[in-house]
Scaffold this motif. Sequence first.
Motif, PDB file in Angstrom:
ATOM      1  N   HIS A  74     -61.672 -25.667 -25.190  1.00 20.03           N
ATOM      2  CA  HIS A  74     -61.345 -27.087 -25.265  1.00 20.03           C
ATOM      3  C   HIS A  74     -62.589 -27.838 -25.738  1.00 20.03           C
ATOM      4  O   HIS A  74     -63.688 -27.617 -25.222  1.00 20.03           O
ATOM      5  N   PRO A  75     -62.453 -28.706 -26.736  1.00 16.87           N
ATOM      6  CA  PRO A  75     -63.638 -29.352 -27.318  1.00 16.87           C
ATOM      7  C   PRO A  75     -64.452 -30.183 -26.330  1.00 16.87           C
ATOM      8  O   PRO A  75     -65.680 -30.222 -26.418  1.00 16.87           O
ATOM      9  N   VAL A  76     -63.810 -30.831 -25.384  1.00 17.55           N
ATOM     10  CA  VAL A  76     -64.559 -31.614 -24.392  1.00 17.55           C
ATOM     11  C   VAL A  76     -65.355 -30.680 -23.492  1.00 17.55           C
ATOM     12  O   VAL A  76     -66.542 -30.915 -23.223  1.00 17.55           O
ATOM     13  N   ASP A  77     -64.733 -29.597 -23.053  1.00 17.00           N
ATOM     14  CA  ASP A  77     -65.448 -28.613 -22.227  1.00 17.00           C
ATOM     15  C   ASP A  77     -66.639 -28.031 -22.985  1.00 17.00           C
ATOM     16  O   ASP A  77     -67.716 -27.834 -22.420  1.00 17.00           O
ATOM     17  N   ARG A  78     -66.455 -27.758 -24.264  1.00 21.19           N
ATOM     18  CA  ARG A  78     -67.531 -27.195 -25.072  1.00 21.19           C
ATOM     19  C   ARG A  78     -68.700 -28.168 -25.182  1.00 21.19           C
ATOM     20  O   ARG A  78     -69.869 -27.788 -25.061  1.00 21.19           O
ATOM     21  N   LEU A  79     -68.401 -29.448 -25.391  1.00 24.94           N
ATOM     22  CA  LEU A  79     -69.471 -30.432 -25.520  1.00 24.94           C
ATOM     23  C   LEU A  79     -70.207 -30.667 -24.206  1.00 24.94           C
ATOM     24  O   LEU A  79     -71.427 -30.811 -24.197  1.00 24.94           O
TER      25      LEU A  79
END
Length: 119
Positions: free
Chosen positions: A29-34
Amino acid sequence: IIFSSFPDLAIEHLYDERHKARVLAMFRHPVDRLVSKFYYLQVATWENTYRPEWKDMDILEWVQNHNADNNHMVKKLAGKGQTEPADETDLKRAKRTVWQRMIVGVTEEMEESIHLFNI
């Protein structure tokens, strides 16, 4: 098997009319990655992207003023540079690349994804 964080490069060199392999891709998930990137680069002294100045920074300030990962994966999958803007056409191209060339798993469901890959 090739492991790469550069799907565009792998696709460019692995596919042609005679070779139609599939990429096994794990997405996060992009938010988790960031969020992970923000905290990781505060302590990862071995990385050339190490950012000790982020240690005292609020994550909201970082997102608003220091995060340069705008549409990171869309740009990679659409064959664009990270400094180029991404638009709806790029999103469609990225989705088409995933659909045509990848078997997708998600990191939050690692065990199920590996089972899907049948490896």
